[in-house]
Each structure stands twice: as C-alpha cells, then as structure tokens.
Write an enzyme that holds these catalytic residues in place. Structure first.
Site, PDB file in Angstrom:
ATOM      1  N   HIS A  52       0.857  -1.181   0.000  1.00 51.82           N
ATOM      2  CA  HIS A  52       0.000   0.000   0.000  1.00 51.82           C
ATOM      3  C   HIS A  52       0.894   1.232   0.000  1.00 51.82           C
ATOM      4  CE1 HIS A  52      -3.771  -2.103   1.859  1.00 51.82           C
ATOM      5  NE2 HIS A  52      -3.184  -2.856   0.942  1.00 51.82           N
ATOM      6  N   GLU A  54       1.067   3.838   1.817  1.00 46.49           N
ATOM      7  CA  GLU A  54       1.590   4.251   3.116  1.00 46.49           C
ATOM      8  C   GLU A  54       2.707   3.326   3.593  1.00 46.49           C
ATOM      9  OE1 GLU A  54      -2.841   5.232   2.911  1.00 46.49           O
ATOM     10  OE2 GLU A  54      -1.566   3.538   2.391  1.00 46.49           O
ATOM     11  N   CYS A  82      -5.692   2.118   5.719  1.00 52.15           N
ATOM     12  CA  CYS A  82      -6.397   0.937   6.211  1.00 52.15           C
ATOM     13  C   CYS A  82      -5.808   0.521   7.553  1.00 52.15           C
ATOM     14  CB  CYS A  82      -6.278  -0.210   5.198  1.00 52.15           C
ATOM     15  SG  CYS A  82      -4.608  -0.905   5.111  1.00 52.15           S
ATOM     16  N   CYS A  85      -1.985  -0.332   7.350  1.00 49.65           N
ATOM     17  CA  CYS A  85      -1.165   0.870   7.237  1.00 49.65           C
ATOM     18  C   CYS A  85      -1.209   1.694   8.521  1.00 49.65           C
ATOM     19  CB  CYS A  85      -1.635   1.708   6.056  1.00 49.65           C
ATOM     20  SG  CYS A  85      -1.378   0.885   4.470  1.00 49.65           S
TER      21      CYS A  85
END
Length: 147
Positions: A52, A54, A82, A85
């Site tokens: 992801h 992040e 999410c 993260c």
C-alpha cells in the site's frame, strides 16, 4: 513544504499508481519541512498485498533515515489508511496523519469501528494528530475516474 504541497504530491503519486495498473493511492512523509520518502500503491504491479502507498512510504523513510522511529514526521495519504497501514503508522510513531478522502470501505484507520489511528494503545504511544479531508474533492474525482 506545507500540507497542500505535500498532499498535491501524494495525489500525483496516486495517479502514477493508477497508470501502472494499481489502485490510485499515494503517500508522502515529511520531516522537518522536507519530503523524506514517497510511496505509491504497488499491490497489483508488485504482486504484494502489503505494498500500500503508506507502507511503501514508511519502508522508504525508515531506510532513508536509518531508523524505525519516525516521530515528528507527518504522513500524507491520498486515501484514509487501512488497518494494516494504520498499525505501521502507529508502530513508527508518526506524529501527524493528513488524509485526503475518508475510506470508502469499513477498514479505515480513523473512521471505522476499529480506529487504530485514534485508539489509545500503550505500546504505540499517543495517537497522532489527524487531519481529515484535505483536497477530498480531488481525491474523490481521481478515485471515481480510475477506480
């Protein structure tokens, strides 16, 4: 570098992620007014469910700075981080989280039933400051365009 400049860069990274066939999410980490790391979603192109934006930015920041503690730093995320993260954000002790658009799913780290970014968890220290909705209209337009 101010919040608007950093979030604009995160949105640019989100567009680049989409152009590579990934979900349109981008992230930037700023420390002492300077970008120290960037990340774009690479889940599909890298065949890595943990890539992801992040987490990629956090990995890059830790490598660049040679440490796991990112205290004093701000992470800019085009979309709400999410749970995965958010745990990484808390574990590295980032001090601020600036979010473009709130999550469209039930797994947002700030707005869901399990708000990891806001929770008091002794192991993680105090929760970061959260700014929600910076350039929300731009992020929403990008997600609607390519999502």
């Amino acid at each position: 570098m101010d919040d608007e400049q950093a979030m604009a860069r995160a949105i640019e990274l989100a567009r680049a992620a989409a152009e590579r066939g990934n979900a349109p999410f981008g992230s930037v980490i700023v420390l002492d007014g300077q970008i120290v790391a960037e990340g774009e979603n690479g889940v599909t192109s890298e065949l890595d469910p943990s890539a992801h934006a992040e987490t990629v930015a956090i990995r890059n920041a830790c490598k660049t700075l040679g440490r796991l503690d990112l205290s004093g730093g701000t992470i800019y995320a085009s979309g709400e981080p999410c749970w995965m993260c958010s745990a990484a954000i808390r574990d590295t002790r980032l001090s601020r989280v600036v979010i473009g658009e709130p999550s469209r799913w039930t797994t947002g780290g700030a707005t869901s039933e399990f708000p990891i970014l806001r929770a008091e968890v002794e192991r993680f220290g105090p929760p970061p400051e959260i700014v929600l909705g910076l350039f929300e209209d731009r992020v929403r337009a990008l997600l609607n365009e390519v999502g």
